[in-house]
Scaffold this active site. Structure first.
Site, PDB file in Angstrom:
ATOM      1  N   HIS A  35       0.828  -1.207   0.000  1.00 14.71           N
ATOM      2  CA  HIS A  35       0.000   0.000   0.000  1.00 14.71           C
ATOM      3  C   HIS A  35       0.862   1.257   0.000  1.00 14.71           C
ATOM      4  O   HIS A  35       1.849   1.338   0.742  1.00 14.71           O
ATOM      5  CB  HIS A  35      -0.902   0.025   1.242  1.00 14.71           C
ATOM      6  CG  HIS A  35      -1.937  -1.055   1.250  1.00 14.71           C
ATOM      7  ND1 HIS A  35      -3.127  -0.934   0.580  1.00 14.71           N
ATOM      8  CD2 HIS A  35      -1.948  -2.270   1.843  1.00 14.71           C
ATOM      9  CE1 HIS A  35      -3.847  -2.034   0.761  1.00 14.71           C
ATOM     10  NE2 HIS A  35      -3.147  -2.868   1.516  1.00 14.71           N
ATOM     11  N   PRO A  36       0.501   2.251  -0.787  1.00  8.76           N
ATOM     12  CA  PRO A  36       1.193   3.541  -0.704  1.00  8.76           C
ATOM     13  C   PRO A  36       0.754   4.281   0.546  1.00  8.76           C
ATOM     14  O   PRO A  36      -0.301   3.976   1.126  1.00  8.76           O
ATOM     15  CB  PRO A  36       0.703   4.276  -1.961  1.00  8.76           C
ATOM     16  CG  PRO A  36      -0.681   3.735  -2.183  1.00  8.76           C
ATOM     17  CD  PRO A  36      -0.597   2.277  -1.775  1.00  8.76           C
ATOM     18  N   GLU A  81      -9.526   4.447  -3.757  1.00  7.74           N
ATOM     19  CA  GLU A  81      -9.834   4.383  -2.334  1.00  7.74           C
ATOM     20  C   GLU A  81      -9.452   5.668  -1.611  1.00  7.74           C
ATOM     21  O   GLU A  81     -10.038   6.012  -0.589  1.00  7.74           O
ATOM     22  CB  GLU A  81      -9.101   3.178  -1.710  1.00  7.74           C
ATOM     23  CG  GLU A  81      -9.695   1.841  -2.124  1.00  7.74           C
ATOM     24  CD  GLU A  81      -8.710   0.687  -2.023  1.00  7.74           C
ATOM     25  OE1 GLU A  81      -9.063  -0.425  -2.445  1.00  7.74           O
ATOM     26  OE2 GLU A  81      -7.581   0.895  -1.517  1.00  7.74           O
ATOM     27  N   ILE A 136      -5.185   2.149   6.734  1.00  9.39           N
ATOM     28  CA  ILE A 136      -6.569   2.427   7.102  1.00  9.39           C
ATOM     29  C   ILE A 136      -7.431   2.252   5.860  1.00  9.39           C
ATOM     30  O   ILE A 136      -6.985   2.524   4.746  1.00  9.39           O
ATOM     31  CB  ILE A 136      -6.721   3.866   7.660  1.00  9.39           C
ATOM     32  CG1 ILE A 136      -8.148   4.103   8.175  1.00  9.39           C
ATOM     33  CG2 ILE A 136      -6.351   4.907   6.621  1.00  9.39           C
ATOM     34  CD1 ILE A 136      -8.305   5.404   8.944  1.00  9.39           C
ATOM     35  N   ALA A 192      -9.447   3.682   3.657  1.00  2.87           N
ATOM     36  CA  ALA A 192      -9.605   5.125   3.465  1.00  2.87           C
ATOM     37  C   ALA A 192     -10.833   5.510   2.650  1.00  2.87           C
ATOM     38  O   ALA A 192     -11.171   6.694   2.578  1.00  2.87           O
ATOM     39  CB  ALA A 192      -8.354   5.685   2.776  1.00  2.87           C
TER      40      ALA A 192
END
Length: 336
Positions: free
Chosen positions: A61-62, A83, A116, A118
């Site tokens: 994930h970035p 997202e 999270i 998002a």
């Protein structure tokens, strides 16, 4: 006739960056429904993927507000961008700078990216959650991050199934990206009551300071047969106030339910406000009901009611009670 859905490792790894997870999902395939795939995914993620697999998934994930790596899985990168779309749309130069600084502090402390679900969350909401979680002990935060990864995985599995349904059906349907975005924006408000519950259970404490940004009980409805949010479904929320502490199983509805609020799902499947914005919700037994017969006139369920309990220790938490619906089946879960 029920359909069987079969996907490859690359597709499953777009949902969750753990190679172990992807291999185990392929081994468990094919799946007859999204619900079956989600159940398998939760078992595999929490019982078969080890610590290194969790970290591998986190690293895919970035950072929120950061750039996606060019080496990332293209599908995963596209989904990550979608997202984070709400966060980016609500960001300012100063909030992005603050988010970037907190992201760096978080990764330096815990050793992995702040994770999270998002979708549908503003930059200010994400920042508030990051600051709230930053004081956690590493072991607590690691578990919370794993729960957040599972939320994201479930959203992406829904996208995967929607894509398969759309390509295998000739009837008109919503384009997969739009469906995926809507599912995310709703379910974010989605699984993780685990987030608060896990943190509190691990520390033995309940947070006494909480500023709500949404009503304490929310819901949304996803039409899993059509692969889209379900609009126009009437929803009502009730609380048990009968003479007994709780409705007795097998004795039917004896009139002890008090109406708390009503609404109807909008084009995104969201129910609107069913309960006033209060800091602490009244503990007790709640029932949320959906007029599913109006939505699916030829379906099996004239209406669906979900009964759940909010305990004294949970009155500051948020409860998201979604409905995944088809003409002949439904499922639900405790969301965040």
């Amino acid at each position: 006739m029920a359909s069987n859905y079969d996907f490859g490792e690359e597709e499953f790894q777009a949902c969750c960056g753990s190679s172990k997870f992807a291999k185990e999902m392929v081994s468990a395939s094919p799946f007859s429904s999204l619900e079956q795939a989600i159940a398998a995914a939760r078992h595999i993620w929490f019982n078969q993927v080890d610590v290194s697999g969790w970290l591998e998934a986190f690293s895919a994930h970035p950072r929120i507000g950061g750039q996606v790596s060019k080496s990332s899985n293209q599908t995963s990168a596209q989904w990550s961008k979608g997202e984070q779309s709400t966060a980016m749309a609500t960001a300012t130069g100063s909030s992005l700078q603050e988010l970037a600084e907190w992201n760096i502090q978080y990764q330096q402390k815990f050793g992995f990216v702040f994770l999270i679900c998002a979708s549908g969350r503003s930059t200010s909401e994400i920042l508030a959650e990051l600051k709230k979680r930053y004081p956690n002990r590493p072991i607590v935060e690691f578990e919370i991050a794993a729960q957040e990864q599972m939320k994201i995985t479930e959203l992406r599995l829904a996208k995967l199934f929607s894509t398969k349904q759309n390509t295998s059906s000739t009837r008109e349907s919503h384009p997969p990206p739009d469906f995926a975005r809507k599912v995310e924006e709703d379910r974010v408000n989605v699984i993780g009551g685990h987030l608060g519950a896990t943190s509190e259970a691990s520390t033995g404490k309940t947070s006494q300071i909480l500023t709500r940004t949404r009503p304490p009980i929310t819901t949304h409805v996803l039409d899993v047969a059509r692969g889209s949010p379900a609009a126009g479904i009437d929803v009502c929320l009730e609380r048990w106030i009968g003479t007994q502490p709780r409705p007795l199983f097998g004795e039917g509805d004896v009139g002890g339910w008090a109406l708390e609020g009503t609404s109807a799902t909008d084009k995104d499947g969201r129910s609107g406000q069913l309960l006033s914005m209060v800091e602490a919700i009244n503990p007790g037994i709640y029932r949320i009901s959906f007029n599913t017969g109006k939505y699916f006139p030829a379906g099996f369920f004239p209406y669906v009611s979900i009964v759940f309990e909010i305990r004294e220790s949970q009155k500051l938490e948020h409860f998201h009670v979604p409905l995944l619906l088809s003409p002949f089946s439904f499922s639900t879960y405790r969301g965040s």
